[in-house]
Each structure stands twice: as C-alpha cells, then as structure tokens.
Motif scaffolding. Structure first.
Motif, PDB file in Angstrom:
ATOM      1  N   LYS A  48      -8.373   9.007  13.529  1.00 58.33           N
ATOM      2  CA  LYS A  48      -7.484   9.913  12.781  1.00 58.33           C
ATOM      3  C   LYS A  48      -7.577  11.344  13.331  1.00 58.33           C
ATOM      4  O   LYS A  48      -6.594  12.091  13.298  1.00 58.33           O
ATOM      5  CB  LYS A  48      -7.823   9.869  11.291  1.00 58.33           C
ATOM      6  N   GLY A 107       0.793  -1.229   0.000  1.00 64.46           N
ATOM      7  CA  GLY A 107       0.000   0.000   0.000  1.00 64.46           C
ATOM      8  C   GLY A 107       0.828   1.284   0.000  1.00 64.46           C
ATOM      9  O   GLY A 107       1.916   1.352  -0.574  1.00 64.46           O
ATOM     10  N   SER A 155      -2.344  10.385   8.307  1.00 64.29           N
ATOM     11  CA  SER A 155      -3.680  10.566   8.847  1.00 64.29           C
ATOM     12  C   SER A 155      -4.689  10.320   7.732  1.00 64.29           C
ATOM     13  O   SER A 155      -4.501   9.447   6.881  1.00 64.29           O
ATOM     14  CB  SER A 155      -3.786  11.986   9.425  1.00 64.29           C
ATOM     15  N   SER A 156      -5.749  11.112   7.707  1.00 62.97           N
ATOM     16  CA  SER A 156      -6.763  10.987   6.651  1.00 62.97           C
ATOM     17  C   SER A 156      -7.570  12.278   6.622  1.00 62.97           C
ATOM     18  O   SER A 156      -7.870  12.849   7.677  1.00 62.97           O
ATOM     19  CB  SER A 156      -7.686   9.807   6.948  1.00 62.97           C
ATOM     20  N   PRO A 204      -3.534  11.496   2.768  1.00 56.92           N
ATOM     21  CA  PRO A 204      -2.985  10.959   1.510  1.00 56.92           C
ATOM     22  C   PRO A 204      -3.960  10.909   0.349  1.00 56.92           C
ATOM     23  O   PRO A 204      -3.558  10.628  -0.779  1.00 56.92           O
ATOM     24  CB  PRO A 204      -2.540   9.550   1.903  1.00 56.92           C
ATOM     25  N   LEU A 215      -7.791   9.406  -1.289  1.00 57.71           N
ATOM     26  CA  LEU A 215      -8.303   8.046  -1.491  1.00 57.71           C
ATOM     27  C   LEU A 215      -7.407   7.310  -2.482  1.00 57.71           C
ATOM     28  O   LEU A 215      -7.218   7.766  -3.609  1.00 57.71           O
ATOM     29  CB  LEU A 215      -9.750   8.111  -2.015  1.00 57.71           C
ATOM     30  N   THR A 249      -4.214   0.441  16.961  1.00 62.27           N
ATOM     31  CA  THR A 249      -3.260   0.578  15.854  1.00 62.27           C
ATOM     32  C   THR A 249      -3.030   2.047  15.496  1.00 62.27           C
ATOM     33  O   THR A 249      -1.887   2.511  15.420  1.00 62.27           O
ATOM     34  CB  THR A 249      -3.792  -0.160  14.598  1.00 62.27           C
ATOM     35  N   THR A 293       1.156  -2.690  17.578  1.00 68.97           N
ATOM     36  CA  THR A 293       0.276  -2.932  18.730  1.00 68.97           C
ATOM     37  C   THR A 293       0.921  -3.847  19.769  1.00 68.97           C
ATOM     38  O   THR A 293       0.272  -4.210  20.753  1.00 68.97           O
ATOM     39  CB  THR A 293      -1.063  -3.562  18.283  1.00 68.97           C
TER      40      THR A 293
HETATM   41  P1  NAP Z   1      -3.161  -1.094   3.471  1.00 69.81           P
HETATM   42  O1  NAP Z   1      -2.812  -1.399   2.057  1.00 69.81           O
HETATM   43  O2  NAP Z   1      -4.180  -1.921   4.146  1.00 69.81           O
HETATM   44  O3  NAP Z   1      -1.807  -1.063   4.307  1.00 69.81           O
HETATM   45  C1  NAP Z   1      -1.831  -0.933   5.707  1.00 69.81           C
HETATM   46  C2  NAP Z   1      -0.474  -1.328   6.231  1.00 69.81           C
HETATM   47  O4  NAP Z   1      -0.510  -1.200   7.663  1.00 69.81           O
HETATM   48  C3  NAP Z   1      -0.113  -2.783   5.912  1.00 69.81           C
HETATM   49  O5  NAP Z   1       1.255  -2.879   5.673  1.00 69.81           O
HETATM   50  C4  NAP Z   1      -0.477  -3.492   7.217  1.00 69.81           C
HETATM   51  O6  NAP Z   1       0.251  -4.699   7.426  1.00 69.81           O
HETATM   52  C5  NAP Z   1      -0.032  -2.428   8.193  1.00 69.81           C
HETATM   53  N1  NAP Z   1      -0.526  -2.685   9.538  1.00 69.81           N
HETATM   54  C6  NAP Z   1      -1.801  -2.801   9.981  1.00 69.81           C
HETATM   55  N2  NAP Z   1      -1.808  -3.080  11.287  1.00 69.81           N
HETATM   56  C7  NAP Z   1      -0.516  -3.131  11.697  1.00 69.81           C
HETATM   57  C8  NAP Z   1       0.138  -3.374  12.931  1.00 69.81           C
HETATM   58  N3  NAP Z   1      -0.543  -3.654  14.043  1.00 69.81           N
HETATM   59  N4  NAP Z   1       1.489  -3.329  12.958  1.00 69.81           N
HETATM   60  C9  NAP Z   1       2.195  -3.055  11.853  1.00 69.81           C
HETATM   61  N5  NAP Z   1       1.654  -2.852  10.647  1.00 69.81           N
HETATM   62  C10 NAP Z   1       0.300  -2.881  10.581  1.00 69.81           C
HETATM   63  O7  NAP Z   1      -3.706   0.408   3.597  1.00 69.81           O
HETATM   64  P2  NAP Z   1      -3.110   1.813   3.109  1.00 69.81           P
HETATM   65  O8  NAP Z   1      -4.206   2.494   2.398  1.00 69.81           O
HETATM   66  O9  NAP Z   1      -1.798   1.655   2.468  1.00 69.81           O
HETATM   67  O10 NAP Z   1      -2.966   2.521   4.533  1.00 69.81           O
HETATM   68  C11 NAP Z   1      -1.781   3.195   4.936  1.00 69.81           C
HETATM   69  C12 NAP Z   1      -2.182   4.398   5.772  1.00 69.81           C
HETATM   70  O11 NAP Z   1      -2.856   5.347   4.929  1.00 69.81           O
HETATM   71  C13 NAP Z   1      -3.151   4.091   6.909  1.00 69.81           C
HETATM   72  O12 NAP Z   1      -2.776   4.792   8.077  1.00 69.81           O
HETATM   73  C14 NAP Z   1      -4.481   4.600   6.389  1.00 69.81           C
HETATM   74  O13 NAP Z   1      -5.367   4.981   7.433  1.00 69.81           O
HETATM   75  C15 NAP Z   1      -4.032   5.797   5.561  1.00 69.81           C
HETATM   76  N6  NAP Z   1      -5.007   6.255   4.561  1.00 69.81           N
HETATM   77  C16 NAP Z   1      -5.272   5.517   3.461  1.00 69.81           C
HETATM   78  C17 NAP Z   1      -6.194   5.963   2.519  1.00 69.81           C
HETATM   79  C18 NAP Z   1      -6.525   5.190   1.261  1.00 69.81           C
HETATM   80  O14 NAP Z   1      -7.421   5.621   0.507  1.00 69.81           O
HETATM   81  N7  NAP Z   1      -5.871   4.085   0.988  1.00 69.81           N
HETATM   82  C19 NAP Z   1      -6.853   7.188   2.710  1.00 69.81           C
HETATM   83  C20 NAP Z   1      -6.575   7.915   3.872  1.00 69.81           C
HETATM   84  C21 NAP Z   1      -5.630   7.445   4.777  1.00 69.81           C
HETATM   85  P3  NAP Z   1      -0.379  -6.164   7.078  1.00 69.81           P
HETATM   86  O15 NAP Z   1      -0.132  -6.387   5.613  1.00 69.81           O
HETATM   87  O16 NAP Z   1       0.377  -7.066   7.966  1.00 69.81           O
HETATM   88  O17 NAP Z   1      -1.858  -6.100   7.403  1.00 69.81           O
END
Ligand code: NAP
Length: 235
Positions: free
Chosen positions: A159, A14, A132-133, A185, A187, A104, A59
C-alpha cells in the motif's frame, strides 16, 4: 455526473461493492468488476439499476485486455481490488507472499490503470481513486499510531508502493486533467482478513469516502491521500 460511467475493481463484495452501490445510487452507470462472473453477476443484480458486470482479474493480462476492450469511455476508475495476506512480519514472510500481494495491490493497479487510460482520456472529468490503507502510511507507521509495527509487512509495503504510484500517476496525468487520489478506508467489516472480519467498521462509510474522491469537482485535489472522512492522511 448523470451520464457518467464508473468501474470499480473487486466490486463483488466488501468495500468495492459499497462503492459501486453508492455510485449507482448517485445515477452513474457502474461496471461491477469481478474476477468471478457468477459472484459479480449476483452483486450487480443486488445493486440493481445502473450496475452491470465486468469480468476482470487484475492479475491477468488477458482478462484486463478483454475488459478494457469492452469499455470505450470511462469517467471514474476505482482501483479497489486488494488482498492482505496473513499478517506476518517481513523477516518471517516468504518472498512468494510479497510477490502475490504486490501482484494484486501494486502491479494490478498499474496494469488496470494503463489499460483503461484511453477510455479515461475520453472523459470530460476523469478521476482515479486508489483504495489504499492507513496502514500503508509511513508517517503513521513510524509514529504512535500502530503499536504492532512490523506486522502485515507485505500488505502494508504494497500500500505504501500504491501511495507512491498515486503521486506519480497524478503528476503524469495532470496535463490530461485526470485526478488521481488515494483513500484510507478505515478498518471495515469485510472478508479482507480476520481483523477486518471481526471489526464493526461499516463498509458504507468507506464507500462514501471513495465516492467523494470519485466525484471531485474540477478544482479538487490530485496526488493526495485522504481518510474515509475526508481528512488528509500523511504519506
Ligand atoms: P474483501 O471483502 O476481501 O474484498 C476484496 C475484493 O477484491 C473482492 O471483491 C475480491 O474478489 C477482489 N479481488 C482480490 N483479488 C482480485 C483480483 N486478482 N482480481 C480482481 N478482484 C480481486 O476486502 P475489502 O476490505 O473490501 O478490500 C477492498 C480494498 O480495501 C482492498 O484494497 C483493501 O486493501 C482495502 N482496505 C480494506 C480495509 C478493511 O478494513 N476492510 C482497510 C484498509 C484498506 P474475490 O471475491 O474474487 O476474492
């Protein structure tokens, strides 16, 4: 920043993986934080030069302590690891879901930040970036930006709490020269939840926004909230 060292939590996929990839491409040594060693190792191999695995579950206190023990000096900490839950409104969600998500997205950030502060204090240009978000913006939430206002209450309030922590850490660490900022970041197409998975947002754009905050000059801002394109986001 060529001899700089960065850590990105949740960097095995991600947005986090994109941030790690771009920091490595900029010449930094990057710890790819991953709670699963195999997934993290694979990501570090894919990123290539400069990237190395750091097993870290945000965590798990023992995991955080073991990871911090391995990192003597750190210039950039990107608190990226996050979970979103299933999008319920507050009245329909179980308090356990709130606890799980806050564990988390909020407590994990505080625990990791505090554990790595000694290493950050050894840096000449220390930076912390909290992913954040925009959905955590209370100003946007109470404006016309979000039509479905009550959904993802646990995630969005986590967030908003992270945003508050960003300000408090920035104030507390100002004398140490540690800049702390939050990123919305946008969507992005990731595994975060169904809406993210179905979107066509490029995670690389979010990565670039995070890298901009990670590489801020010494006269750059601290305690602020920015969108991926560098524009300010209201709290
Ligand atoms: P993602 O693809 O689900 O990636 C999340 C990452 O966090 C994965 O590497 C996951 O590891 C890891 N993670 C979750 N729980 C964890 C823990 N307890 N310890 C260590 N690592 C952990 O989602 P993403 O969209 O890339 O999210 C990254 C950040 O961007 C998040 O903070 C999210 O809230 C933020 N964000 C994303 C969006 C969006 O549209 N995608 C929008 C706003 C904000 P595993 O593979 O082991 O689960």
């Amino acid at each position: 920043m060529e001899n700089s060292v960065a850590l990105v939590t949740g960097a095995n996929k991600g947005i986090g993986k994109e941030i790690a990839r771009q920091l490595a491409a900029a010449g930094l040594a990057v710890y790819v934080g991953s709670r699963d060693a195999a997934r993290g190792e694979r990501a570090a191999e894919e990123i290539g030069r400069g990237a190395r695995l750091l097993v870290l579950d945000v965590t798990d206190a023992a995991s955080i302590a073991a990871a911090a023990h391995k990192v003597h000096s750190l210039d950039i900490l990107v608190n990226n690891a996050g979970i979103s839950g299933d999008g319920k409104t507050a009245d329909r969600d179980d308090v356990g879901a709130f606890r799980r998500i806050y564990e988390t997205n909020v407590f994990g950030v505080a625990a990791v930040t505090n554990a790595f502060l000694p290493a950050l204090r050894r840096s000449a240009h220390p930076r912390i970036v909290n992913i954040s978000s925009g959905t955590g913006s209370l100003a946007w939430t109470t404006g016309p930006q979000f039509p479905h206002r009550g959904t993802f209450a646990a995630y969005r309030s986590s967030k908003a709490a992270l945003n508050a922590l960003t300000i408090y850490y920035a104030h507390a660490l100002a004398d140490a020269g540690i800049k702390v900022n939050a990123l919305a970041p946008g969507l992005r197409r990731t595994d975060l939840n169904a809406a993210a998975a179905a979107s066509d947002g490029d995670p690389a754009e979010a990565g670039a926004g995070a890298v901009r905050l990670a590489l801020l000059p010494d006269d750059g801002p601290s305690g602020e909230f920015f969108s991926w394109d560098g524009t300010p986001v209201p709290w």
